[in-house]
Design a protein around this motif. Structure first.
Motif, PDB file in Angstrom:
ATOM      1  N   GLU A 108       0.831  -1.213   0.000  1.00 46.33           N
ATOM      2  CA  GLU A 108       0.000   0.000   0.000  1.00 46.33           C
ATOM      3  C   GLU A 108       0.860   1.255   0.000  1.00 46.33           C
ATOM      4  O   GLU A 108       0.572   2.232  -0.688  1.00 46.33           O
ATOM      5  CB  GLU A 108      -0.864   0.057   1.266  1.00 46.33           C
ATOM      6  N   TYR A 109       1.898   1.189   0.799  1.00 46.22           N
ATOM      7  CA  TYR A 109       2.797   2.340   0.919  1.00 46.22           C
ATOM      8  C   TYR A 109       3.438   2.658  -0.432  1.00 46.22           C
ATOM      9  O   TYR A 109       3.456   3.804  -0.864  1.00 46.22           O
ATOM     10  CB  TYR A 109       3.863   2.033   1.967  1.00 46.22           C
ATOM     11  N   PHE A 112       0.969   4.148  -2.713  1.00 45.27           N
ATOM     12  CA  PHE A 112       0.764   5.570  -2.405  1.00 45.27           C
ATOM     13  C   PHE A 112       1.876   6.420  -3.022  1.00 45.27           C
ATOM     14  O   PHE A 112       1.623   7.460  -3.622  1.00 45.27           O
ATOM     15  CB  PHE A 112       0.695   5.782  -0.890  1.00 45.27           C
ATOM     16  N   ILE A 113       3.103   5.937  -2.888  1.00 50.61           N
ATOM     17  CA  ILE A 113       4.223   6.682  -3.475  1.00 50.61           C
ATOM     18  C   ILE A 113       4.067   6.764  -4.995  1.00 50.61           C
ATOM     19  O   ILE A 113       4.250   7.816  -5.598  1.00 50.61           O
ATOM     20  CB  ILE A 113       5.568   6.003  -3.114  1.00 50.61           C
ATOM     21  N   LYS A 115       1.359   6.705  -6.742  1.00 47.65           N
ATOM     22  CA  LYS A 115       0.310   7.676  -7.101  1.00 47.65           C
ATOM     23  C   LYS A 115       0.810   9.094  -6.869  1.00 47.65           C
ATOM     24  O   LYS A 115       0.553   9.995  -7.665  1.00 47.65           O
ATOM     25  CB  LYS A 115      -0.938   7.427  -6.263  1.00 47.65           C
ATOM     26  N   SER A 116       1.525   9.301  -5.775  1.00 49.04           N
ATOM     27  CA  SER A 116       2.066  10.633  -5.510  1.00 49.04           C
ATOM     28  C   SER A 116       3.018  11.056  -6.616  1.00 49.04           C
ATOM     29  O   SER A 116       3.123  12.230  -6.933  1.00 49.04           O
ATOM     30  CB  SER A 116       2.845  10.643  -4.199  1.00 49.04           C
ATOM     31  N   ARG A 117       3.709  10.069  -7.160  1.00 48.53           N
ATOM     32  CA  ARG A 117       4.666  10.339  -8.236  1.00 48.53           C
ATOM     33  C   ARG A 117       3.990  10.394  -9.592  1.00 48.53           C
ATOM     34  O   ARG A 117       4.665  10.408 -10.619  1.00 48.53           O
ATOM     35  CB  ARG A 117       5.743   9.244  -8.250  1.00 48.53           C
TER      36      ARG A 117
END
Lengths: 328, 242
Positions: A108-109, A112-113, A115-117
């Motif tokens: 998941e982490y 998240f990264i 998607k943030s990227r």
């Protein structure tokens, strides 16, 4: 997985990280005081210095977490103060604090990264699998990041930093908390990654620096006190050379005899095989034949004379002003 | 916008992956129910409306909002994830708005849980639905002010408890002190100054909503306050770099 060409026609030739006259103060404390350096593609630059010397502050300015008081940082030709978002897209950053969201699972982490990227979904899933395999995180995929051991947390932090395959990697103490085998693996990984990237990493483990870095810089009180290749740093400052000579006799030579050798006052001596080793530094060359003759006149034998290279530890301690002029 | 939603989803997920949502939401709903049904003797009033319920809502939101917002920034600053978040390619406003919306969603879910009360009233009598719907809408808007306030306060500290206490005090000031109480305490009721003070405070803008009167003015007030606090939060996040 390239993030597109860097801006500017000369970007390919220009260094990927370019730091110019950086200044940053916290109140009256000058944390960073005129630091300049560059890192080109293919280089691993080691950043060395005691705690509080300004390493982390410099790194935080490059990554855009802090703003500089003066000076500029360009990454891939982009000014981090003027175009922070564009600059950050090109940087992979592992902060010293290991920023993991404890309530998230490993996959998941990383999602998240991704998607943030702004990575697209399908490419991201593949890349996450790739990076997890690269760092041996597959078995931990469904574990909460908060329950990981220090070694896995560190690896996840590194996975996060390289996920978007950035041109620039900035790692603050990347091998902290790893066991020796993991350290060797991570170093090998960094060397492999460096082929296509510019890597800046800080550490206070000296062997680490000499093991992987092509360039080393040492910072003290916010200023760079040394900057060069490991070989350049190992050489004595200026034209001076360090020498070690081994002379027979286990007793230390009396001053009168030492004077007669014409080498000045040795920095120290130790027992060595066949006699004693004397260390000294001189600017002019040493004529070994002449020296041999003088030693013989004192009733001893010159067993060996060699140029000493300094270890990185010695260079470091000298630069930090901690005693040790070649003395053991 | 898409990036803001990335922040929103992570933040909302965090509420449900940690015990916060499971502790505070039921707590809020049950204490509110206790007030309405037991202390106010709802059933004995024999009135099929929710006026008493909405009368309590501002005070409950005042207390509840800091509990859900205290972690928003403080937790990131404490654990070091702020450094990650602020070096990822996010604009500051995306972080601020994403976090705000996540906390606001929790508040909305909590208010949703109190719909049971509305159902009870519908069962007991034949209520006028307009003021009930208006009351909920008003509560959501008023709540957004407290959420934005709490989020802003949280961006100043690594300590969630400090964030909680300071936003409680700030919320109390905004809700109670800047209300009819202030002029009362200082003996300046019915002066123009008193009216201005009242209008700055949150409470006076909820009074008419409580009575079932919706005026655009009050909603504009809530929206403006929220936007102002969010803007302050963005400035604060950017100022952390210096």
């Amino acid at each position: 997985m390239s993030l597109g060409p860097a801006s500017g026609p000369a970007a390919g030739a220009a260094p990927l990280i370019s730091v110019t006259e950086l200044h940053k103060s916290y109140g009256a404390t000058r944390a960073v005081d005129g630091v300049s350096f560059q890192v080109a593609r293919g280089q691993i630059r080691g950043f060395l210095g005691p705690n509080g010397a300004g390493k982390s502050t410099t790194i935080k300015i490059i990554t855009g977490y802090l703003a500089a008081d003066a000076g500029s940082v360009r990454v891939a030709g982009i000014d981090v103060a003027e175009e922070p978002i564009e600059a950050r897209k090109r940087i992979g950053y592992l902060p010293e604090s290991l920023p993991l969201y404890q309530e998230m699972r490993v996959d998941e982490y990383l999602q998240f990264i991704a998607k943030s990227r702004r990575m697209e979904r399908r490419g991201a899933a593949q890349r996450i699998a790739e990076v997890m395999a690269l760092l041996g995180l597959e078995r931990m995929k469904k574990r909460l990041t908060g329950s990981l051991s220090k070694g896995y947390r560190q690896r996840l932090g590194l996975a996060q930093a390289i996920l978007h395959d950035p041109d620039i990697l900035i790692l603050d103490e990347p091998t902290n908390g790893l066991d020796p085998q993991q350290i060797i693996e991570i170093r090998a990984l960094l060397v492999r990654l460096a082929a296509t990237k510019a890597i800046l990493f800080s550490t206070h483990i000296l062997q680490e620096i000499s093991a992987v870095c092509s360039q080393i810089m040492i910072i003290r009180d916010g200023r760079l006190v040394a900057d060069g290749t490991p070989a350049e740093l190992a050489a004595a400052p200026g034209s001076e050379r360090d020498w070690e000579i081994v002379i027979s006799g286990t007793e230390e030579m009396p001053y009168a005899d030492l004077d007669a050798l014409g080498i000045g006052t040795p920095a120290g001596s130790d027992l060595a095989e066949g006699g004693r080793v004397y260390r000294f530094r001189r600017a002019s060359e040493l004529d070994i034949a002449v020296l041999g003759g003088r030693v013989t006149r004192t009733g001893r034998r010159l067993i060996e004379a060699r140029r000493a290279t300094r270890t990185l530890e010695q260079v470091y301690l000298e630069l930090m002003g901690v005693g040790a002029k070649g003395a053991a | 916008m898409r990036q803001m939603l990335v922040v929103y989803r992570r933040e909302l997920g965090a509420y449900f992956k940690t015990p916060i949502a499971y502790i505070f939401v039921p707590l809020f709903v049950s204490v509110l129910a206790l007030f309405v049904f037991k202390i106010d003797l709802f059933f004995e009033l024999n009135r099929a409306d929710m006026r008493n319920f909405f009368r309590y809502v501002p005070y409950f939101v005042m207390v509840f909002a800091p509990a859900i917002t205290m972690r928003l920034w403080a937790e990131e600053l404490r654990s070091g994830t702020a450094e990650l978040l602020m070096t990822l390619p996010f604009h500051s406003w995306e972080l601020v708005v994403g976090k705000f919306l996540a906390a606001w969603t929790i508040l909305a879910l909590t208010l949703l849980c109190t719909l049971g009360a509305a159902a009870a009233i519908a069962y007991a009598g034949d209520p006028d639905w307009a003021p009930i719907i208006g009351g909920y809408l008003g509560a959501l808007f008023m709540g957004s002010v407290f959420i934005a306030l709490g989020a802003f306060v949280s961006s100043f500290t690594k300590d969630q408890v400090v964030a909680l206490l300071v936003s409680l005090v700030a919320g109390f000031f905004l809700c109670v002190v800047l209300s009819e109480y202030f002029p009362m305490w200082f003996g300046i009721r019915d002066t123009n100054f008193a009216r201005v003070i009242e209008q700055i405070g949150v409470r006076s803008h909820y009074v008419s909503i409580e009575r079932g009167v919706l005026s655009l003015r009050d909603f504009v007030y809530f929206a403006t306050c929220t936007a102002f606090l969010l803007a302050l939060n963005v400035f604060r996040v950017q100022a952390r770099r210096y």
